[in-house]
Design a protein around this motif. Structure first.
Motif, PDB file in Angstrom:
ATOM      1  N   GLY A  55     -14.355 -27.550 -37.923  1.00  0.00           N
ATOM      2  CA  GLY A  55     -14.317 -28.761 -36.841  1.00  0.00           C
ATOM      3  C   GLY A  55     -12.922 -28.962 -36.424  1.00  0.00           C
ATOM      4  O   GLY A  55     -12.371 -29.365 -35.465  1.00  0.00           O
ATOM      5  N   PHE A  56     -11.732 -28.344 -37.022  1.00  0.00           N
ATOM      6  CA  PHE A  56     -10.561 -28.438 -36.814  1.00  0.00           C
ATOM      7  C   PHE A  56      -9.817 -27.310 -35.903  1.00  0.00           C
ATOM      8  O   PHE A  56      -8.983 -27.628 -35.401  1.00  0.00           O
ATOM      9  CB  PHE A  56      -9.525 -28.740 -38.197  1.00  0.00           C
ATOM     10  CG  PHE A  56      -9.914 -29.684 -38.954  1.00  0.00           C
ATOM     11  CD1 PHE A  56      -9.409 -30.933 -38.812  1.00  0.00           C
ATOM     12  CD2 PHE A  56     -10.445 -29.512 -40.370  1.00  0.00           C
ATOM     13  CE1 PHE A  56      -9.955 -32.049 -39.593  1.00  0.00           C
ATOM     14  CE2 PHE A  56     -11.042 -30.226 -41.136  1.00  0.00           C
ATOM     15  CZ  PHE A  56     -10.517 -31.903 -40.791  1.00  0.00           C
ATOM     16  N   GLY A  57     -10.561 -26.261 -35.819  1.00  0.00           N
ATOM     17  CA  GLY A  57     -10.246 -25.034 -34.869  1.00  0.00           C
ATOM     18  C   GLY A  57      -9.726 -24.100 -35.766  1.00  0.00           C
ATOM     19  O   GLY A  57      -9.635 -22.939 -35.228  1.00  0.00           O
ATOM     20  N   ASN A  58      -9.640 -24.142 -36.924  1.00  0.00           N
ATOM     21  CA  ASN A  58      -9.421 -22.872 -38.001  1.00  0.00           C
ATOM     22  C   ASN A  58     -10.647 -22.006 -37.577  1.00  0.00           C
ATOM     23  O   ASN A  58     -11.774 -22.519 -37.825  1.00  0.00           O
ATOM     24  CB  ASN A  58      -9.389 -23.113 -39.387  1.00  0.00           C
ATOM     25  CG  ASN A  58      -8.073 -24.268 -39.571  1.00  0.00           C
ATOM     26  OD1 ASN A  58      -7.191 -23.746 -39.329  1.00  0.00           O
ATOM     27  ND2 ASN A  58      -8.303 -25.297 -40.238  1.00  0.00           N
ATOM     28  N   CYS A  59     -10.319 -20.675 -37.892  1.00  0.00           N
ATOM     29  CA  CYS A  59     -11.640 -19.674 -37.386  1.00  0.00           C
ATOM     30  C   CYS A  59     -11.185 -18.517 -37.979  1.00  0.00           C
ATOM     31  O   CYS A  59     -10.217 -17.923 -38.175  1.00  0.00           O
ATOM     32  CB  CYS A  59     -11.880 -19.512 -35.876  1.00  0.00           C
ATOM     33  SG  CYS A  59     -10.559 -19.004 -34.978  1.00  0.00           S
ATOM     34  N   ILE A  60     -12.628 -17.600 -38.129  1.00  0.00           N
ATOM     35  CA  ILE A  60     -12.428 -16.165 -38.549  1.00  0.00           C
ATOM     36  C   ILE A  60     -12.752 -15.357 -37.508  1.00  0.00           C
ATOM     37  O   ILE A  60     -14.007 -15.760 -36.783  1.00  0.00           O
ATOM     38  CB  ILE A  60     -13.277 -15.854 -39.703  1.00  0.00           C
ATOM     39  CG1 ILE A  60     -12.956 -16.998 -40.972  1.00  0.00           C
ATOM     40  CG2 ILE A  60     -13.312 -14.557 -40.111  1.00  0.00           C
ATOM     41  CD1 ILE A  60     -11.485 -16.656 -41.522  1.00  0.00           C
ATOM     42  N   GLY A  96     -12.943 -10.360 -41.652  1.00  0.00           N
ATOM     43  CA  GLY A  96     -12.204 -10.775 -40.163  1.00  0.00           C
ATOM     44  C   GLY A  96     -10.912 -11.419 -40.591  1.00  0.00           C
ATOM     45  O   GLY A  96     -10.256 -11.524 -41.652  1.00  0.00           O
ATOM     46  N   ASN A  97     -10.265 -11.872 -39.687  1.00  0.00           N
ATOM     47  CA  ASN A  97      -8.768 -12.391 -39.457  1.00  0.00           C
ATOM     48  C   ASN A  97      -8.915 -13.945 -39.365  1.00  0.00           C
ATOM     49  O   ASN A  97      -9.553 -14.305 -38.554  1.00  0.00           O
ATOM     50  CB  ASN A  97      -7.794 -11.882 -38.285  1.00  0.00           C
ATOM     51  CG  ASN A  97      -7.578 -10.442 -38.721  1.00  0.00           C
ATOM     52  OD1 ASN A  97      -7.626  -9.924 -39.636  1.00  0.00           O
ATOM     53  ND2 ASN A  97      -7.094  -9.564 -37.575  1.00  0.00           N
ATOM     54  N   PHE A  98      -8.004 -14.555 -40.069  1.00  0.00           N
ATOM     55  CA  PHE A  98      -7.856 -16.076 -40.071  1.00  0.00           C
ATOM     56  C   PHE A  98      -6.966 -16.541 -38.709  1.00  0.00           C
ATOM     57  O   PHE A  98      -5.926 -15.614 -38.628  1.00  0.00           O
ATOM     58  CB  PHE A  98      -7.497 -16.613 -41.265  1.00  0.00           C
ATOM     59  CG  PHE A  98      -7.276 -18.198 -41.228  1.00  0.00           C
ATOM     60  CD1 PHE A  98      -8.582 -18.778 -41.282  1.00  0.00           C
ATOM     61  CD2 PHE A  98      -5.845 -18.602 -41.137  1.00  0.00           C
ATOM     62  CE1 PHE A  98      -8.469 -20.132 -41.593  1.00  0.00           C
ATOM     63  CE2 PHE A  98      -5.986 -20.050 -41.040  1.00  0.00           C
ATOM     64  CZ  PHE A  98      -7.197 -20.957 -41.477  1.00  0.00           C
ATOM     65  N   VAL A  99      -7.492 -17.404 -38.043  1.00  0.00           N
ATOM     66  CA  VAL A  99      -6.765 -18.215 -36.957  1.00  0.00           C
ATOM     67  C   VAL A  99      -6.545 -19.292 -37.384  1.00  0.00           C
ATOM     68  O   VAL A  99      -7.348 -20.087 -37.566  1.00  0.00           O
ATOM     69  CB  VAL A  99      -7.095 -17.609 -35.558  1.00  0.00           C
ATOM     70  CG1 VAL A  99      -6.258 -18.517 -34.645  1.00  0.00           C
ATOM     71  CG2 VAL A  99      -7.207 -16.289 -35.247  1.00  0.00           C
ATOM     72  N   SER A 100      -5.216 -19.772 -37.540  1.00  0.00           N
ATOM     73  CA  SER A 100      -4.952 -21.428 -37.760  1.00  0.00           C
ATOM     74  C   SER A 100      -5.369 -22.432 -36.602  1.00  0.00           C
ATOM     75  O   SER A 100      -5.135 -21.938 -35.314  1.00  0.00           O
ATOM     76  CB  SER A 100      -3.522 -21.413 -38.297  1.00  0.00           C
ATOM     77  OG  SER A 100      -3.221 -22.877 -38.493  1.00  0.00           O
ATOM     78  N   ARG A 101      -5.629 -23.457 -36.835  1.00  0.00           N
ATOM     79  CA  ARG A 101      -5.859 -24.385 -35.875  1.00  0.00           C
ATOM     80  C   ARG A 101      -4.437 -24.731 -35.109  1.00  0.00           C
ATOM     81  O   ARG A 101      -4.686 -25.589 -34.009  1.00  0.00           O
ATOM     82  CB  ARG A 101      -6.457 -25.733 -36.574  1.00  0.00           C
ATOM     83  CG  ARG A 101      -5.332 -26.371 -37.570  1.00  0.00           C
ATOM     84  CD  ARG A 101      -6.019 -27.703 -38.410  1.00  0.00           C
ATOM     85  NE  ARG A 101      -5.037 -28.272 -39.005  1.00  0.00           N
ATOM     86  CZ  ARG A 101      -5.321 -29.242 -39.808  1.00  0.00           C
ATOM     87  NH1 ARG A 101      -6.754 -29.598 -39.968  1.00  0.00           N
ATOM     88  NH2 ARG A 101      -4.425 -29.753 -40.561  1.00  0.00           N
ATOM     89  N   VAL A 102      -3.586 -24.296 -35.745  1.00  0.00           N
ATOM     90  CA  VAL A 102      -2.339 -24.721 -34.876  1.00  0.00           C
ATOM     91  C   VAL A 102      -2.187 -24.100 -33.599  1.00  0.00           C
ATOM     92  O   VAL A 102      -1.311 -24.483 -32.638  1.00  0.00           O
ATOM     93  CB  VAL A 102      -0.984 -24.579 -35.619  1.00  0.00           C
ATOM     94  CG1 VAL A 102      -0.873 -25.375 -37.119  1.00  0.00           C
ATOM     95  CG2 VAL A 102      -0.866 -23.075 -35.811  1.00  0.00           C
ATOM     96  N   HIS A 103      -3.004 -23.033 -33.362  1.00  0.00           N
ATOM     97  CA  HIS A 103      -2.966 -21.968 -32.297  1.00  0.00           C
ATOM     98  C   HIS A 103      -4.420 -22.562 -31.521  1.00  0.00           C
ATOM     99  O   HIS A 103      -4.467 -21.875 -30.438  1.00  0.00           O
ATOM    100  CB  HIS A 103      -2.840 -20.720 -32.528  1.00  0.00           C
ATOM    101  CG  HIS A 103      -1.683 -20.264 -33.396  1.00  0.00           C
ATOM    102  ND1 HIS A 103      -0.521 -20.295 -32.916  1.00  0.00           N
ATOM    103  CD2 HIS A 103      -1.816 -19.934 -34.666  1.00  0.00           C
ATOM    104  CE1 HIS A 103       0.170 -19.924 -34.033  1.00  0.00           C
ATOM    105  NE2 HIS A 103      -0.566 -19.516 -34.881  1.00  0.00           N
ATOM    106  N   VAL A 104      -4.976 -23.477 -31.500  1.00  0.00           N
ATOM    107  CA  VAL A 104      -6.382 -23.909 -31.225  1.00  0.00           C
ATOM    108  C   VAL A 104      -6.292 -25.028 -30.586  1.00  0.00           C
ATOM    109  O   VAL A 104      -5.998 -26.064 -30.925  1.00  0.00           O
ATOM    110  CB  VAL A 104      -7.514 -23.533 -32.118  1.00  0.00           C
ATOM    111  CG1 VAL A 104      -8.865 -23.705 -31.520  1.00  0.00           C
ATOM    112  CG2 VAL A 104      -7.594 -22.124 -32.752  1.00  0.00           C
ATOM    113  N   ASP A 105      -6.823 -24.930 -29.182  1.00  0.00           N
ATOM    114  CA  ASP A 105      -6.859 -26.425 -28.492  1.00  0.00           C
ATOM    115  C   ASP A 105      -8.147 -26.975 -28.654  1.00  0.00           C
ATOM    116  O   ASP A 105      -8.496 -28.140 -28.401  1.00  0.00           O
ATOM    117  CB  ASP A 105      -6.295 -26.215 -27.058  1.00  0.00           C
ATOM    118  CG  ASP A 105      -4.982 -25.796 -27.281  1.00  0.00           C
ATOM    119  OD1 ASP A 105      -3.955 -26.858 -27.158  1.00  0.00           O
ATOM    120  OD2 ASP A 105      -4.563 -24.657 -26.945  1.00  0.00           O
ATOM    121  N   ALA A 106      -9.278 -26.170 -28.722  1.00  0.00           N
ATOM    122  CA  ALA A 106     -10.646 -26.696 -28.660  1.00  0.00           C
ATOM    123  C   ALA A 106     -11.404 -25.711 -29.355  1.00  0.00           C
ATOM    124  O   ALA A 106     -11.239 -24.263 -29.526  1.00  0.00           O
ATOM    125  CB  ALA A 106     -11.195 -26.968 -27.253  1.00  0.00           C
TER     126      ALA A 106
END
Length: 161
Positions: A55-60, A96-106
């Motif tokens: 829910g914070f925007g962290n993703c795989i 997969g690769n992890f993408v941090s929520r610091v790069h995600v807006d929604a």
């Protein structure tokens, strides 16, 4: 990422600089040769489909696609995900690769959001739907019908076949 340009090897001597005057040949600051530099790409908005997100925007995301790099280069990032999971489950994901929520807006849950292309082990590409897209993209009216059939129907909660 804030980088104004990227060096590229193997292009010097081709016609790229004649068709892309923004590509420049410069002296390599670390050697005696020259290198081509190209302006950085910084999209205003990127839409990235993930396997899982919290829910914070962290993703795989798919490790064979540069979605993580795209997220870092973009001004705004919207993540659609097959599943919204808790952060601990996301951290334990083995693919997969992890993408941090610091790069995600929604972030939004959107099952089958990569349809008609594939999404890892969730589903394969739908070749017939891709052929329909290819045929529809040839004219504006056909493309409008395609969008109505395969895209707009999802706004009412429908799902892809």
């Amino acid at each position: 990422m804030g980088i104004p340009f990227m060096p590229v090897r193997g292009v010097i001597g081709t016609d790229y600089t004649s068709v892309r005057p923004d590509f420049k040949i410069v002296k390599n600051p670390y050697g005696d040769d020259e290198v081509l530099v190209v302006p950085a790409i910084s999209p205003d908005v990127s839409l990235i489909h993930a396997f899982k997100a919290d829910g914070f925007g962290n993703c795989i995301v798919n490790s064979s696609i540069d979605d993580a790099l795209l997220a870092r280069a973009s001004q705004k990032v919207i993540i659609s995900a097959e599943e919204i999971v808790d952060t601990e489950e996301l951290k334990s994901s083995q693919r997969g690769n992890f993408v941090s929520r610091v790069h995600v807006d929604a972030v939004v849950r959107l099952p089958q959001g990569a349809f008609p292309t594939a999404c890892g082990s969730y589903y394969r590409a739908d070749i017939e739907a891709l052929k329909a897209y290819q045929g529809a993209a040839k004219d504006p009216e056909g493309f409008a019908r395609y969008i109505e059939t395969f895209c707009r129907r999802f706004s009412d909660g429908g799902e892809a076949k």
